[in-house]
Design a protein around this motif. Sequence first.
Motif, PDB file in Angstrom:
ATOM      1  N   LEU A 396       0.818  -1.215   0.000  1.00 37.81           N
ATOM      2  CA  LEU A 396       0.000   0.000   0.000  1.00 37.81           C
ATOM      3  C   LEU A 396       0.851   1.265   0.000  1.00 37.81           C
ATOM      4  CD1 LEU A 396      -2.923  -0.946   2.437  1.00 37.81           C
ATOM      5  CD2 LEU A 396      -3.116  -0.425  -0.002  1.00 37.81           C
ATOM      6  N   TYR A 399       2.036   1.708  -3.551  1.00 42.45           N
ATOM      7  CA  TYR A 399       0.941   2.050  -4.457  1.00 42.45           C
ATOM      8  C   TYR A 399       0.565   3.522  -4.315  1.00 42.45           C
ATOM      9  CZ  TYR A 399      -0.199  -2.788  -5.813  1.00 42.45           C
ATOM     10  OH  TYR A 399      -0.168  -4.057  -6.348  1.00 42.45           O
ATOM     11  N   ILE A 400       0.525   4.007  -3.078  1.00 43.69           N
ATOM     12  CA  ILE A 400       0.210   5.418  -2.833  1.00 43.69           C
ATOM     13  C   ILE A 400       1.241   6.313  -3.521  1.00 43.69           C
ATOM     14  CG2 ILE A 400       0.096   7.218  -1.060  1.00 43.69           C
ATOM     15  CD1 ILE A 400      -0.940   4.940   0.848  1.00 43.69           C
ATOM     16  N   ALA A 404       0.495   8.725  -6.749  1.00 44.41           N
ATOM     17  CA  ALA A 404       0.779  10.149  -6.551  1.00 44.41           C
ATOM     18  C   ALA A 404       1.763  10.637  -7.614  1.00 44.41           C
ATOM     19  CB  ALA A 404       1.359  10.384  -5.160  1.00 44.41           C
ATOM     20  N   TYR A 432      -8.170   7.039  -4.773  1.00 41.18           N
ATOM     21  CA  TYR A 432      -7.379   5.852  -4.422  1.00 41.18           C
ATOM     22  C   TYR A 432      -6.334   6.200  -3.363  1.00 41.18           C
ATOM     23  CZ  TYR A 432      -4.264   1.964  -4.288  1.00 41.18           C
ATOM     24  OH  TYR A 432      -3.506   0.921  -3.823  1.00 41.18           O
ATOM     25  N   ILE A 433      -5.633   7.307  -3.573  1.00 44.36           N
ATOM     26  CA  ILE A 433      -4.599   7.720  -2.611  1.00 44.36           C
ATOM     27  C   ILE A 433      -5.208   7.911  -1.228  1.00 44.36           C
ATOM     28  CG2 ILE A 433      -3.010   9.599  -1.997  1.00 44.36           C
ATOM     29  CD1 ILE A 433      -2.589   9.983  -5.057  1.00 44.36           C
ATOM     30  N   ALA A 436      -6.290   4.367   0.204  1.00 45.27           N
ATOM     31  CA  ALA A 436      -5.123   3.556   0.564  1.00 45.27           C
ATOM     32  C   ALA A 436      -4.380   4.137   1.757  1.00 45.27           C
ATOM     33  CB  ALA A 436      -4.183   3.439  -0.639  1.00 45.27           C
ATOM     34  N   THR A 437      -4.354   5.457   1.877  1.00 40.08           N
ATOM     35  CA  THR A 437      -3.697   6.097   3.023  1.00 40.08           C
ATOM     36  C   THR A 437      -4.440   5.775   4.318  1.00 40.08           C
ATOM     37  OG1 THR A 437      -2.878   7.908   1.640  1.00 40.08           O
ATOM     38  CG2 THR A 437      -2.953   8.296   4.021  1.00 40.08           C
ATOM     39  N   SER A 440      -3.702   2.117   5.194  1.00 39.54           N
ATOM     40  CA  SER A 440      -2.345   1.850   5.677  1.00 39.54           C
ATOM     41  C   SER A 440      -2.132   2.396   7.085  1.00 39.54           C
ATOM     42  CB  SER A 440      -1.304   2.421   4.701  1.00 39.54           C
ATOM     43  OG  SER A 440      -1.493   3.807   4.510  1.00 39.54           O
TER      44      SER A 440
END
Length: 476
Positions: A396, A399-400, A404, A432-433, A436-437, A440
């Motif tokens: 994650l 991916y972030i 970005a 998504y960011i 996912a943030t 995480s």
Amino acid sequence: MSIEKQEENQEMKRELGLLDATMLVVGSMIGSGIFIVSADITRNVGSAGWLIVIWLLTGVITLMAALSYGELSAMYPKAGGQYIYLKESYNKLIAFLYGWSFFMVIQTGTIAAVGVAFAKFAAYLYEPLGDQNVLYTLGNFKINAAQLVAIVTIVLLTWINSRGVKNGKIIQTLLTMIKILSLFGLILMGLFFAFRQGTWDSNWTDAFRAVKWDVGSQSLVSIGGATLFAGVISAMVGSLFSSDAWNNVTFIAGEIRNPKKNIGLSLLLGTMIVTLIYVSANVMYTAVLSMKEIAFAPADRVAVAASQYIFGAAGTIIIAVMIMISTFGCNNGLILSGARVYYTMAKDGLFFSPAAKLNKYEVPGWGLWAQCIWASALCLTGRYGDLLDYVIFVVLIFYILTIAGIFILRKKYPEAERPYKAFGYPVIPALYILAATVLSIALLYYKTSTCGWGLVLVLLGIPMFYLSQRKEPAKR
């Protein structure tokens, strides 16, 4: 021509088409998770509605990431995928930290976990292959038969893929088609021939009640607020792990025909196919099994419990064979794609220099065997659940950073050619960011004992990067 000159002129062959790329996406995603993790999800969120919500939410998050990745894959259609995107968006340090984490736990940890899952289901067919058969003990360290079976499959698949991309392609496409047809067959058989009206009504009456299962008493406990949020986060570890590895196709961009078009399209098609299968499979589980039967399926083998209703006494054998095919194909895709990252890193002087060379079959053989050795070592830990936590948390983070990078590259290179632009930009990548943030941070809070070590592992890559800078980059 000298051997050195031949090595410089070596190039990967573009032998993979759209079907092959899509099958790699699907095959790498579908391993053992869909057959197992719904038990843990149900223990955390309790009801049928929340079970399906978890899988739908995971599918939406995965699809958002895949749609965003299309822009990056079209801009940089080279072997290495995410490593390349991070290097171009940020710098070599961030890219190295990804590659370091990729080798130490993301790819190798996933290969190990899938290999152990293969071995556990092989034990259904021949019990001595199971983890109860301890072969060697030294203090607290034990080696069991299941670990050795996992290692043997990893070594076999590495050998096959070291002998050319065509061999891996044939296995991947064939096994993935078999697993797709088998899963759809299982779903349809369950919904049409093993449907239990009373079970379905019970599961879907008050389907979104906020509850969890108490493991000790095997009874429902009402939850809400922070407890519900914690349950959703914990539940999503399994579904996210089951839906990961979709980006593996970007690692082999150097071997895909028309990569600017086919990589993005394969990401879209592959993630949509898998999401449809996963949601449908869980709907089928709720039609065949009570929520308690899902939550407390023996050894979390939900698919086995369902197949016994569908196929009777032969159900265990049928599902064991299905899962062995699924996990074998999944690991083939992971092994095939992983070594391409080490190859690209070595070209930049950030990995062992032998990994920068292709063998006589024009594949990165050294990287394949290095990956094989470390993944085999991780099999000996035998800690499937911990591996899931390590992998998902670290995945994650990167991916972030990668998604970005789309915003960063739009500012850095506004005039760069973009054959495909991220769907829904800037809203979908930003969503998504954000999602996912939140995931995480929550994972780090609720699963500090495992995710914390994942963070430590990433940070350990910083001194390793500066040590690697003392070496000369490998010759191109």
